[in-house]
Design a protein around this motif. Structure first.
Motif, PDB file in Angstrom:
ATOM      1  N   LEU A 313       0.834  -1.189   0.000  1.00 19.34           N
ATOM      2  CA  LEU A 313       0.000   0.000   0.000  1.00 19.34           C
ATOM      3  C   LEU A 313       0.877   1.250   0.000  1.00 19.34           C
ATOM      4  O   LEU A 313       2.093   1.183   0.180  1.00 19.34           O
ATOM      5  N   GLU A 314       0.220   2.385  -0.180  1.00 15.39           N
ATOM      6  CA  GLU A 314       0.889   3.671  -0.048  1.00 15.39           C
ATOM      7  C   GLU A 314       0.066   4.533   0.892  1.00 15.39           C
ATOM      8  O   GLU A 314      -1.139   4.700   0.696  1.00 15.39           O
ATOM      9  N   ALA A 315       0.744   5.055   1.926  1.00 17.27           N
ATOM     10  CA  ALA A 315       0.060   5.879   2.913  1.00 17.27           C
ATOM     11  C   ALA A 315       0.972   7.030   3.307  1.00 17.27           C
ATOM     12  O   ALA A 315       2.140   6.816   3.636  1.00 17.27           O
ATOM     13  N   GLY A 316       0.469   8.230   3.254  1.00 16.51           N
ATOM     14  CA  GLY A 316       1.271   9.387   3.627  1.00 16.51           C
ATOM     15  C   GLY A 316       2.509   9.552   2.767  1.00 16.51           C
ATOM     16  O   GLY A 316       3.525  10.069   3.225  1.00 16.51           O
ATOM     17  N   GLY A 317       2.442   9.095   1.533  1.00 14.00           N
ATOM     18  CA  GLY A 317       3.582   9.184   0.633  1.00 14.00           C
ATOM     19  C   GLY A 317       4.631   8.125   0.847  1.00 14.00           C
ATOM     20  O   GLY A 317       5.691   8.166   0.207  1.00 14.00           O
ATOM     21  N   ALA A 318       4.391   7.161   1.720  1.00 12.53           N
ATOM     22  CA  ALA A 318       5.367   6.113   2.023  1.00 12.53           C
ATOM     23  C   ALA A 318       4.801   4.746   1.667  1.00 12.53           C
ATOM     24  O   ALA A 318       3.595   4.510   1.795  1.00 12.53           O
ATOM     25  N   PRO A 319       5.669   3.807   1.229  1.00 15.73           N
ATOM     26  CA  PRO A 319       5.202   2.440   1.013  1.00 15.73           C
ATOM     27  C   PRO A 319       4.940   1.751   2.344  1.00 15.73           C
ATOM     28  O   PRO A 319       5.687   1.932   3.307  1.00 15.73           O
ATOM     29  N   VAL A 320       3.866   0.986   2.409  1.00 12.90           N
ATOM     30  CA  VAL A 320       3.493   0.273   3.625  1.00 12.90           C
ATOM     31  C   VAL A 320       3.145  -1.164   3.250  1.00 12.90           C
ATOM     32  O   VAL A 320       2.446  -1.399   2.254  1.00 12.90           O
ATOM     33  N   THR A 321       3.650  -2.111   4.033  1.00 13.15           N
ATOM     34  CA  THR A 321       3.332  -3.520   3.843  1.00 13.15           C
ATOM     35  C   THR A 321       2.507  -4.012   5.021  1.00 13.15           C
ATOM     36  O   THR A 321       2.816  -3.707   6.181  1.00 13.15           O
ATOM     37  N   VAL A 322       1.455  -4.768   4.721  1.00  8.85           N
ATOM     38  CA  VAL A 322       0.600  -5.343   5.758  1.00  8.85           C
ATOM     39  C   VAL A 322       0.534  -6.850   5.534  1.00  8.85           C
ATOM     40  O   VAL A 322       0.364  -7.311   4.396  1.00  8.85           O
ATOM     41  N   ASP A 323       0.671  -7.616   6.612  1.00 10.03           N
ATOM     42  CA  ASP A 323       0.515  -9.070   6.540  1.00 10.03           C
ATOM     43  C   ASP A 323      -0.921  -9.433   6.859  1.00 10.03           C
ATOM     44  O   ASP A 323      -1.427  -9.114   7.946  1.00 10.03           O
ATOM     45  N   TRP A 324      -1.551 -10.106   5.897  1.00  7.87           N
ATOM     46  CA  TRP A 324      -2.947 -10.522   6.062  1.00  7.87           C
ATOM     47  C   TRP A 324      -2.966 -12.049   6.122  1.00  7.87           C
ATOM     48  O   TRP A 324      -2.608 -12.709   5.169  1.00  7.87           O
ATOM     49  N   PRO A 325      -3.390 -12.648   7.256  1.00 10.78           N
ATOM     50  CA  PRO A 325      -3.422 -14.113   7.348  1.00 10.78           C
ATOM     51  C   PRO A 325      -4.288 -14.712   6.251  1.00 10.78           C
ATOM     52  O   PRO A 325      -5.384 -14.211   5.957  1.00 10.78           O
ATOM     53  N   VAL A 326      -3.808 -15.780   5.642  1.00 15.12           N
ATOM     54  CA  VAL A 326      -4.525 -16.406   4.529  1.00 15.12           C
ATOM     55  C   VAL A 326      -5.913 -16.855   4.966  1.00 15.12           C
ATOM     56  O   VAL A 326      -6.889 -16.717   4.221  1.00 15.12           O
ATOM     57  N   GLU A 327      -6.027 -17.380   6.187  1.00 14.98           N
ATOM     58  CA  GLU A 327      -7.316 -17.928   6.618  1.00 14.98           C
ATOM     59  C   GLU A 327      -8.325 -16.859   6.993  1.00 14.98           C
ATOM     60  O   GLU A 327      -9.496 -17.162   7.225  1.00 14.98           O
ATOM     61  N   ALA A 328      -7.890 -15.598   7.076  1.00 15.07           N
ATOM     62  CA  ALA A 328      -8.795 -14.520   7.462  1.00 15.07           C
ATOM     63  C   ALA A 328      -9.319 -13.814   6.219  1.00 15.07           C
ATOM     64  O   ALA A 328      -8.667 -12.948   5.655  1.00 15.07           O
ATOM     65  N   ALA A 329     -10.495 -14.201   5.784  1.00 14.78           N
ATOM     66  CA  ALA A 329     -11.096 -13.554   4.616  1.00 14.78           C
ATOM     67  C   ALA A 329     -11.448 -12.113   4.966  1.00 14.78           C
ATOM     68  O   ALA A 329     -11.760 -11.807   6.120  1.00 14.78           O
ATOM     69  N   PRO A 330     -11.399 -11.209   3.988  1.00 13.58           N
ATOM     70  CA  PRO A 330     -11.766  -9.807   4.262  1.00 13.58           C
ATOM     71  C   PRO A 330     -13.164  -9.739   4.854  1.00 13.58           C
ATOM     72  O   PRO A 330     -14.118 -10.279   4.293  1.00 13.58           O
TER      73      PRO A 330
END
Length: 365
Positions: A313-330
């Motif tokens: 993602l991009e937030a505040g002009g900076a790249p951001v990485t988020v770990d989303w567990p595979v088993e957790a559907a949105p």
């Protein structure tokens, strides 16, 4: 080989190394390692990790300070008289000798009688599960087997202190994990105090009792793996140890934080001005855009990594990485995780670290 009756501590007292007029390779390093402890030395290339090991081992003369093992000052002793076992990155085996002869080399140099040499060699090879390969020369051994021979050679002299200088860096990932577990098991069983230099922070976090982080020849932080990972003492440690996001922000009077045009629902102690906000990828929550208190971010892409989905993602002009567990559907009515979608990022204030910005003061936040 039974464990030593007395666990032998190591102390470095303002240990230093300088080369001419260049900045010190090691600057007055003071550090204590408890008897039987495994301490990891980590830091970027050129930070002084290997220099420290060479000074402790006696392979390089110190410019100042002392090395004490069991309270005894060994700074002036030659390397062979220090009772230290050293495992090198490149194994350093004699190619014309068998595995058993390589293991026995240090014993022979110490003048041990043949019967004792043979017994200790056999014992050390058995510890690393290579008794059946003692007659082979290094070229007939795999990389992992050669590293076991190097470890057996270091243990055969029954050292009070074991120094490991990136001993696994030449091996593939699976074999590194296997040998790392073996080294840790042996170190604990024998009660040997050990220093482990590695460029792989994951290895240090996984097996070390404590970690010392070096930067430019100086100690930045020492603590347990959890302390160093979760409570970094500086922006350098926060950015170096483990995976993290660095988000430029502004600390306002009173401690409020602002990223871009968004005021975060968190306070950070310190003077007003540019700061770097650090938060681990697995600590960030992703919600639908417009949520109260969330930091707006644009999803740029996703990557399936087996046990998790990495969101870029991009937030505040900076790249951001988020770990989303595979088993957790949105969660509905949460984000659909479609590239280009705007989402809201949030985290618990206790999970972030804030330090004065390392960028120039006139750079945009």
């Amino acid at each position: 080989m039974s464990a030593p009756q007395t666990l032998v501590p190591l102390a470095l007292d303002r240990l230093a190394k300088r080369y001419g007029t260049a900045p010190p390779a090691l600057a007055a390093l003071s550090l204590e390692v408890a008897g039987g402890e495994l301490l990891g030395l980590v830091g970027p290339s050129g930070c002084g990790k290997t220099t420290a090991l060479r000074l402790i081992a006696g392979l390089t003369p110190a410019s100042g300070g002392r090395v004490l093992v069991g309270g005894r000052d060994i700074t002036a002793l030659p390397a062979h008289a220090r009772g230290i076992g050293l495992v090198f990155q490149n194994y350093a085996l004699f190619p014309h000798m068998t595995a058993a002869d390589n293991v026995a080399f240090g014993l022979r140099m110490r003048g041990l009688p043949a019967a004792e040499r043979h017994a200790r060699t056999a014992e050390a090879l058995a510890m690393v599960r290579l008794s059946h390969l003692g007659g082979r020369k290094p070229r007939a051994l795999s990389g992992g087997q050669q590293q076991r021979v190097a470890l057996a050679r270091a243990l055969a002299i029954r050292p009070n202190l074991l120094l490991l200088d990136e001993p696994l860096s030449n091996l593939d990932a699976g074999l590194r994990a296997e040998l790392l577990a073996e080294i840790r098991t042996l170190q604990r069983r024998l009660g040997i105090t050990a220093l482990f230099v590695t460029h792989d922070q994951g290895e240090a976090l996984a097996v070390c009792d404590r970690i010392a982080v070096l930067r430019d020849g100086r100690l930045e932080q020492v603590g347990t793996p959890r302390e160093v990972h979760d409570r970094p003492a500086s922006g350098f440690v926060a950015g170096f140890v483990g995976r993290t996001n660095r988000i430029p922000a502004e600390r306002l009077a009173g401690g409020a934080l602002r990223v871009g045009g968004t005021l975060l629902p968190a306070l950070a102690d310190g003077p007003a001005g540019p700061v770097d906000l650090f938060v681990r990828p697995h600590r960030i929550r992703v919600g639908a855009a417009g949520g109260a208190g969330g930091l707006p971010a644009v999803l740029r892409g996703t990557a399936f990594l087996g046990d998790r989905i990495a969101l870029s993602l991009e937030a505040g002009g900076a790249p951001v990485t988020v770990d989303w567990p595979v088993e957790a559907a949105p969660p509905a009515p949460g984000p659909a995780l479609t590239p280009g979608e705007t989402v809201a990022l949030s985290w618990d204030p206790a999970d972030m670290a804030v330090f004065a910005a390392t960028r120039p003061a006139d750079a945009p936040p």
